[in-house]
Enzyme design. Structure first.
Site, short mmCIF file in Angstrom:
data_model
loop_
_atom_site.label_atom_id
_atom_site.label_comp_id
_atom_site.label_asym_id
_atom_site.label_seq_id
_atom_site.Cartn_x
_atom_site.Cartn_y
_atom_site.Cartn_z
N HIS A 430 63.56 -23.36 30.26
CA HIS A 430 63.57 -23.52 32.02
C HIS A 430 62.61 -25.19 31.57
O HIS A 430 62.52 -25.53 32.97
CB HIS A 430 62.97 -22.19 32.48
CG HIS A 430 62.73 -22.25 33.51
ND1 HIS A 430 63.16 -22.25 34.33
CD2 HIS A 430 61.18 -23.52 34.50
CE1 HIS A 430 62.60 -22.63 35.86
NE2 HIS A 430 61.00 -23.16 35.79
N GLU A 431 61.59 -24.78 30.94
CA GLU A 431 60.32 -25.61 31.03
C GLU A 431 61.45 -27.11 31.00
O GLU A 431 60.77 -27.86 31.83
CB GLU A 431 59.10 -25.44 30.25
CG GLU A 431 58.52 -24.49 31.21
CD GLU A 431 58.13 -24.73 32.79
OE1 GLU A 431 57.52 -25.50 32.77
OE2 GLU A 431 58.38 -23.41 32.92
N HIS A 434 63.60 -28.63 33.02
CA HIS A 434 62.38 -30.30 33.84
C HIS A 434 62.18 -31.47 33.53
O HIS A 434 62.44 -32.23 34.19
CB HIS A 434 60.92 -29.48 34.29
CG HIS A 434 60.92 -28.42 35.59
ND1 HIS A 434 61.29 -28.73 36.45
CD2 HIS A 434 59.88 -27.26 34.84
CE1 HIS A 434 61.05 -26.82 36.90
NE2 HIS A 434 60.14 -26.46 35.96
#
EC number: 3.4.24.-
Length: 634
Positions: A430-431, A434
């Site tokens: 998820h990170e 970004h």
């Protein structure tokens, strides 16, 4: 903060100038809600169908003309009389679509939130384009020639006062940046990771006027900010962009989301030599007997500070990274080596997969040595395990191409013993996503293009979607539901309002749920839900591949899961700066048109229509128009 969760706001001393921080820098907790300063830029997107059918938009390159020249002539035709510059981050994607980005200028200065992206097909014709150019009155240049604006130091103080930044400026000095107009660097400022910068630019305001502003850049760990301070008053803040979004390896292998799904194993030489030609433990000039290489550098960071180079990393002269770990172990520091290795492994595996899906050097990926493959190097990901600057969260900072990304993984305190977020692959993925979405949207040189509430929400949604797609199992069907962050948070319901599901009973979210929502994470859950529907429609048509990498045929994944991921990645590069849901949907449809000639058009439309983003759906900031309709032919 583009982190996994929304962090609570903790007050700082109000009089930041009277009480500067000590020398060095400390972790600063956010004292104001930055959502109040988010950009409200509106972009248009002419998709491939509209562009092909509108004679006014039809434009073909001249023989022997470069795609950059074609795009430049197109912008001149669409925006006559306006001035602009070509951003130096253009490239041709692996789907053979060329991407060229432009920044509008006025009186020799950038209009920092006025962008134009042109996508050129391999036939030399304009494929699609996005436009957020300013169409109002350009201010007279007299204020610039008379230097009728504030000093950049005043703007830095205004930033500190408005955003409650605890910086020490009593020993600060300022010097101009070589070769740049009205650009400065502040030396001797404490409380920041790097020297603050200020550059004079215009800022397009929501009321249709241009403001002369100082763009003040301050990296204060949890928030890496671009603050647009009015150059007349030196205090009024018009907008804020935040770059941060909260060998042998013994690891949980790729595809296992967390310790509940399997056991750790020894994995030998897991790298893809096309994506990581120097392996994971070298940057092409030096080999490292530790968790450092071309794609990332992983270490412990108990202090939460920024001096990562000197932090602890496990070392092995024979590159055998085998360290004990049990979820029942305590405290987390007792298994820090295993944590660092797991984080290093997951981030590198994702780097290599993304490379196959089109996130390469020229598109702005994260590598120290780009080895002549385009883009800007010196930007591996700084991977901090058990970062001491927070708990129960994670975040990723994405500056423009050529500057390292920074991931902070925290310890979670929702269970006894505490849990380490690095062991939940979904959080790491998820990170990292970004970084992908910020580099691709608007081009690698512009990390400001997911700064509106809706665009920022999709940034969260892309992260959840990619993490969920990667954890699919062979036996899964469209009836399978997945949560996000359940293991780390010690909550079977996870950290989102609903699990990701194709059932409208289990997860009823639709486009209408975005109305009135100012939480990027809940907006992101709506977007990721739509992408989950899309993925299963494509899996039902093309099958499912749960291997670590897709099988490609003519540049197209042969299965539905990886095809969905590929279309999402390609769509990011096509969509305009600060897109809304409708524009991002259209970019995915265009990505399929470029990749497969639109073979999956109806599957894509059905996924979005099921959740209210069908044919005829329209964006309106206050009341979105929903639609469950399909276009003709579906």
């Amino acid at each position: 903060m583009r982190g996994l969760l929304l962090a609570g706001l903790v007050a700082l001393p109000a009089s930041v100038l009277a009480h500067p921080s000590p020398a060095g820098h400390g972790i600063q907790r956010r004292a104001v809600d930055l959502n109040a300063f988010r950009l409200k830029t509106s972009a248009t997107y002419a998709d491939a169908t509209e562009t092909a059918n509108d004679p006014a938009l039809s434009f073909t390159s001249l023989e022997k003309q470069s795609y950059v020249d074609t795009a430049t002539q197109f912008v001149k035709a669409i925006a006559p009389g306006l001035t602009f510059r070509v951003v130096d981050d253009h490239y041709v994607g692996d789907n053979e679509i060329a991407h060229v980005n432009f920044r509008q200028t006025a009186n020799g200065l950038d209009i920092d939130n006025a962008d134009f992206n042109v996508n050129v097909g391999k036939d030399g014709k304009i494929f699609s384009h996005g436009n957020s150019f300013f169409k109002g009155k350009i201010p007279d240049a007299s204020s610039l020639t008379k230097r009728d604006f504030s000093d950049p130091t005043v703007a830095l103080k205004g930033t500190m006062e408005t955003l409650k930044l605890s910086l020490g400026i009593e020993k600060a000095s300022i010097k101009p940046t070589d070769g740049e107009k009205e650009s400065y660097v502040f030396n001797g400022v404490s409380g920041t990771v790097s020297d603050p910068k200020a550059k004079l630019v215009y800022f397009a305001k929501p009321d249709g006027t241009l403001a002369l502003t100082w763009r003040v850049e301050t990296d204060v760990d949890h928030d890496w900010l671009l603050t647009y301070v009015d150059a007349q008053s030196g205090k009024e803040v018009h907008g804020v962009v935040n770059y941060v979004a909260e060998a042998d390896y013994k690891v949980y292998p790729w595809g296992l989301n967390d310790p509940t799904e399997g056991s750790r194993v020894m994995i030998k030489d897991p790298w893809d030599t096309v994506a990581s030609e120097f392996t994971w433990n070298s940057d092409g000039t030096k080999k490292y007997p530790t968790t450092r290489g071309n794609n990332g550098i992983a270490q412990s960071n108990p202090s939460g500070e920024d001096d990562y180079i000197n932090n602890h990393r496990p070392r092995s002269s024979n590159l055998s990274f085998n360290y004990p770990y049990s979820p029942s172990s305590s405290p987390p520091s007792s298994y820090i080596d295993a944590s660092i290795v797991q984080l290093f492994y997951t981030a590198n595996m994702y780097h290599d997969l993304l490379y196959t899906l089109g996130f390469t050097e020229k598109t702005g990926n994260f590598e120290f040595n780009n080895n002549g493959q385009g883009g800007r190097g010196n930007d591996y990901v700084i991977l901090n395990s058990q970062d001491g600057s927070g708990t129960n969260n994670a975040n990723f900072a994405t500056p423009p191409d050529g500057q390292p990304g920074r991931m902070r993984m925290y310890t979670w305190t929702k269970s006894q013993p505490y849990r380490d977020g690095s062991f939940e692959a979904g959080i790491v993925i998820h990170e990292y996503t970004h970084g992908v979405s910020n580099r691709l949207t608007g081009g690698p040189a512009n990390s400001n293009c997911l700064s509106t509430i809706e665009a920022g929400g999709m940034g969260e949604g892309w992260g959840d979607f990619m993490a969920t797609a990667i954890r699919l199992k062979a036996a899964d069907t469209r009836a399978k539901d997945y949560t996000m962050g359940a293991w780390a948070a010690n909550d079977p319901k996870g950290i989102r309002e609903y699990p990701y599901s194709t059932s409208l009973t289990t997860n009823p979210l639709a486009y209408s749920n975005v109305d009135g929502d100012d939480s990027v994470h809940s907006i992101g859950t709506v977007w990721a839900t739509m992408l989950y529907e899309l993925m299963w429609n494509l899996i039902d048509k093309h099958g499912k591949n749960v291997s670590a990498k897709p099988t490609m045929k003519g540049g197209v994944p042969t299965d539905g899961k990886y095809l969905a991921m590929k279309l999402v990645v390609d769509g990011m590069a096509l969509q305009p700066c600060n897109p809304n849901f409708v524009q991002a949907r259209d970019a995915i449809l265009d990505a399929d048109k470029a990749l497969t000639k639109g073979a999956n058009r109806c599957e894509i439309w059905k996924a979005f229509a099921k959740r209210g983003l069908g044919y005829g759906a329209k964006y309106n900031e206050n009341k979105r128009v929903t639609s469950n309709k399909l276009p003709s032919g579906c």
